[in-house]
Scaffold this motif. Structure first.
Motif, PDB file in Angstrom:
ATOM      1  N   ALA A 139      -3.112   8.572   2.037  1.00  0.00           N
ATOM      2  CA  ALA A 139      -2.235   7.956   1.039  1.00  0.00           C
ATOM      3  C   ALA A 139      -2.875   8.005  -0.341  1.00  0.00           C
ATOM      4  O   ALA A 139      -4.103   8.115  -0.475  1.00  0.00           O
ATOM      5  CB  ALA A 139      -1.939   6.507   1.425  1.00  0.00           C
ATOM      6  N   PRO A 148      -6.063   4.619  12.557  1.00  0.00           N
ATOM      7  CA  PRO A 148      -5.401   3.547  11.803  1.00  0.00           C
ATOM      8  C   PRO A 148      -5.335   3.884  10.315  1.00  0.00           C
ATOM      9  O   PRO A 148      -6.066   4.755   9.841  1.00  0.00           O
ATOM     10  CB  PRO A 148      -6.291   2.333  12.038  1.00  0.00           C
ATOM     11  CG  PRO A 148      -7.181   2.675  13.161  1.00  0.00           C
ATOM     12  CD  PRO A 148      -7.260   4.161  13.234  1.00  0.00           C
ATOM     13  N   ARG A 149      -4.478   3.189   9.592  1.00  0.00           N
ATOM     14  CA  ARG A 149      -4.340   3.425   8.148  1.00  0.00           C
ATOM     15  C   ARG A 149      -5.708   3.440   7.468  1.00  0.00           C
ATOM     16  O   ARG A 149      -5.973   4.246   6.598  1.00  0.00           O
ATOM     17  CB  ARG A 149      -3.455   2.346   7.546  1.00  0.00           C
ATOM     18  CG  ARG A 149      -3.290   2.505   6.074  1.00  0.00           C
ATOM     19  CD  ARG A 149      -2.329   1.496   5.488  1.00  0.00           C
ATOM     20  NE  ARG A 149      -2.193   1.755   4.095  1.00  0.00           N
ATOM     21  CZ  ARG A 149      -1.496   2.750   3.572  1.00  0.00           C
ATOM     22  NH1 ARG A 149      -0.836   3.567   4.335  1.00  0.00           N
ATOM     23  NH2 ARG A 149      -1.433   2.923   2.271  1.00  0.00           N
ATOM     24  N   GLU A 150      -6.553   2.508   7.832  1.00  0.00           N
ATOM     25  CA  GLU A 150      -7.941   2.508   7.378  1.00  0.00           C
ATOM     26  C   GLU A 150      -8.795   2.449   8.623  1.00  0.00           C
ATOM     27  O   GLU A 150      -8.751   1.472   9.355  1.00  0.00           O
ATOM     28  CB  GLU A 150      -8.219   1.323   6.458  1.00  0.00           C
ATOM     29  CG  GLU A 150      -7.515   1.443   5.128  1.00  0.00           C
ATOM     30  CD  GLU A 150      -8.033   0.450   4.112  1.00  0.00           C
ATOM     31  OE1 GLU A 150      -9.027  -0.249   4.380  1.00  0.00           O
ATOM     32  OE2 GLU A 150      -7.425   0.380   3.039  1.00  0.00           O
ATOM     33  N   PRO A 191       0.826  -1.196   0.000  1.00  0.00           N
ATOM     34  CA  PRO A 191       0.000   0.000   0.000  1.00  0.00           C
ATOM     35  C   PRO A 191       0.870   1.258   0.000  1.00  0.00           C
ATOM     36  O   PRO A 191       1.979   1.256   0.540  1.00  0.00           O
ATOM     37  CB  PRO A 191      -0.825  -0.107   1.286  1.00  0.00           C
ATOM     38  CG  PRO A 191      -0.125  -1.115   2.119  1.00  0.00           C
ATOM     39  CD  PRO A 191       0.685  -1.977   1.208  1.00  0.00           C
ATOM     40  N   PRO A 221       2.420   4.641   1.065  1.00  0.00           N
ATOM     41  CA  PRO A 221       2.656   5.128   2.431  1.00  0.00           C
ATOM     42  C   PRO A 221       1.832   6.384   2.731  1.00  0.00           C
ATOM     43  O   PRO A 221       1.511   7.156   1.832  1.00  0.00           O
ATOM     44  CB  PRO A 221       4.147   5.442   2.436  1.00  0.00           C
ATOM     45  CG  PRO A 221       4.467   5.763   1.008  1.00  0.00           C
ATOM     46  CD  PRO A 221       3.556   4.885   0.188  1.00  0.00           C
ATOM     47  N   LEU A 222       1.514   6.563   4.006  1.00  0.00           N
ATOM     48  CA  LEU A 222       0.856   7.797   4.430  1.00  0.00           C
ATOM     49  C   LEU A 222       1.901   8.908   4.434  1.00  0.00           C
ATOM     50  O   LEU A 222       3.032   8.684   4.871  1.00  0.00           O
ATOM     51  CB  LEU A 222       0.277   7.650   5.841  1.00  0.00           C
ATOM     52  CG  LEU A 222      -0.958   6.772   5.968  1.00  0.00           C
ATOM     53  CD1 LEU A 222      -1.300   6.556   7.439  1.00  0.00           C
ATOM     54  CD2 LEU A 222      -2.133   7.386   5.241  1.00  0.00           C
ATOM     55  N   GLU A 229      -5.174  11.265  14.633  1.00  0.00           N
ATOM     56  CA  GLU A 229      -4.513   9.963  14.722  1.00  0.00           C
ATOM     57  C   GLU A 229      -5.566   8.881  14.539  1.00  0.00           C
ATOM     58  O   GLU A 229      -6.524   8.816  15.304  1.00  0.00           O
ATOM     59  CB  GLU A 229      -3.845   9.799  16.091  1.00  0.00           C
ATOM     60  CG  GLU A 229      -2.795  10.852  16.412  1.00  0.00           C
ATOM     61  CD  GLU A 229      -1.537  10.710  15.583  1.00  0.00           C
ATOM     62  OE1 GLU A 229      -1.250   9.586  15.115  1.00  0.00           O
ATOM     63  OE2 GLU A 229      -0.851  11.729  15.406  1.00  0.00           O
ATOM     64  N   ARG A 233     -10.893   7.299   6.940  1.00  0.00           N
ATOM     65  CA  ARG A 233      -9.883   7.151   5.879  1.00  0.00           C
ATOM     66  C   ARG A 233      -9.944   5.711   5.415  1.00  0.00           C
ATOM     67  O   ARG A 233      -9.747   4.790   6.196  1.00  0.00           O
ATOM     68  CB  ARG A 233      -8.503   7.517   6.459  1.00  0.00           C
ATOM     69  CG  ARG A 233      -7.372   7.405   5.481  1.00  0.00           C
ATOM     70  CD  ARG A 233      -6.062   7.917   6.042  1.00  0.00           C
ATOM     71  NE  ARG A 233      -5.719   7.237   7.287  1.00  0.00           N
ATOM     72  CZ  ARG A 233      -4.892   7.742   8.187  1.00  0.00           C
ATOM     73  NH1 ARG A 233      -4.352   8.917   8.029  1.00  0.00           N
ATOM     74  NH2 ARG A 233      -4.614   7.057   9.277  1.00  0.00           N
ATOM     75  N   ARG A 234     -10.219   5.497   4.139  1.00  0.00           N
ATOM     76  CA  ARG A 234     -10.363   4.145   3.582  1.00  0.00           C
ATOM     77  C   ARG A 234      -9.573   4.011   2.296  1.00  0.00           C
ATOM     78  O   ARG A 234      -9.478   4.865   1.519  1.00  0.00           O
ATOM     79  CB  ARG A 234     -11.824   3.830   3.292  1.00  0.00           C
ATOM     80  CG  ARG A 234     -12.727   4.083   4.479  1.00  0.00           C
ATOM     81  CD  ARG A 234     -13.314   2.806   5.013  1.00  0.00           C
ATOM     82  NE  ARG A 234     -14.266   3.051   6.056  1.00  0.00           N
ATOM     83  CZ  ARG A 234     -13.991   3.018   7.358  1.00  0.00           C
ATOM     84  NH1 ARG A 234     -12.797   2.772   7.765  1.00  0.00           N
ATOM     85  NH2 ARG A 234     -14.908   3.242   8.256  1.00  0.00           N
ATOM     86  N   GLY A 266      -0.422  11.023  -2.388  1.00  0.00           N
ATOM     87  CA  GLY A 266      -0.429  11.236  -0.945  1.00  0.00           C
ATOM     88  C   GLY A 266      -0.583  12.716  -0.627  1.00  0.00           C
ATOM     89  O   GLY A 266       0.046  13.559  -1.281  1.00  0.00           O
ATOM     90  N   GLN A 274      -6.449   6.528  -1.390  1.00  0.00           N
ATOM     91  CA  GLN A 274      -7.382   6.448  -0.262  1.00  0.00           C
ATOM     92  C   GLN A 274      -8.437   7.555  -0.373  1.00  0.00           C
ATOM     93  O   GLN A 274      -8.232   8.571  -1.031  1.00  0.00           O
ATOM     94  CB  GLN A 274      -6.662   6.590   1.078  1.00  0.00           C
ATOM     95  CG  GLN A 274      -5.914   5.358   1.493  1.00  0.00           C
ATOM     96  CD  GLN A 274      -5.426   5.462   2.932  1.00  0.00           C
ATOM     97  OE1 GLN A 274      -4.831   6.451   3.334  1.00  0.00           O
ATOM     98  NE2 GLN A 274      -5.677   4.415   3.700  1.00  0.00           N
TER      99      GLN A 274
END
Length: 166
Positions: A89, A65-67, A38, A40-41, A63, A165-166, A137, A92
């Motif tokens: 990212a 999680p990534r998703e 995936p 990166p953020l 803050e 964020r998905r 990003g 997303q």
């Protein structure tokens, strides 16, 4: 022994060896390509973001999680408010749903890299839910505000902001 007998014996031995040997394995299927990692953020540079905010705005980095999703709460008092930074990212989608305590509070969503300050979502005209898909990003700034006439009177309004964020 005649040549014909020698060939027959050789075929018999070959057949016997073949019958006693384990079956040949089928060739392995080609390996599937590994899934791409995936994107990166992006890293949030708080000092750089602070430079684009007004003196009445306070920066808070969201803050999660990534998703995933979270809900934050805040208040707009006059021109003062908390501004929320969310790294997203490439590929997303950021969804921000604004639930104000009165109908005179709105949000704008801005790409922090866009030096013009143009909103990718202008809540006053586009509504209380912003959905933005990042082509690359990006750090998005979610800026709650109230119209100038209310801000000059130092009016106050609270809100909750759901961020996914998905």
């Amino acid at each position: 022994m005649s040549k014909l007998s020698a060939v027959a014996v050789s075929l018999a031995v070959f057949s016997l060896v073949a019958a006693c040997s384990p079956p040949a394995e089928a060739p392995a299927a080609p390996a599937e390509p590994a899934a791409a990692a995936p994107a990166p953020l992006p890293t949030v540079d708080a000092a750089a973001l602070q430079a684009i905010l007004s003196p009445d705005e306070t920066l808070s980095v969201v803050e999660l999680p990534r998703e995933g999703s979270t809900t934050v709460r805040g208040e707009v008092k006059g021109y003062k408010s908390t501004v929320w930074a969310v790294p997203v990212a490439a590929g997303q989608t950021l969804t921000a749903t604004f639930a104000p305590s009165n109908t005179n509070l709105y949000i704008n969503v801005i790409d922090a890299a866009d030096t013009s300050g143009a909103a990718v979502h202008a809540g006053e005209t586009a509504g209380a839910t912003a959905t933005v898909t990042a082509e690359k990003g990006a750090i998005y700034i979610i800026r709650p505000f109230q119209p100038r006439a209310m801000a000059r009177r130092d009016e106050t309004g609270g809100y909750s902001l759901s961020i996914a964020r998905r």
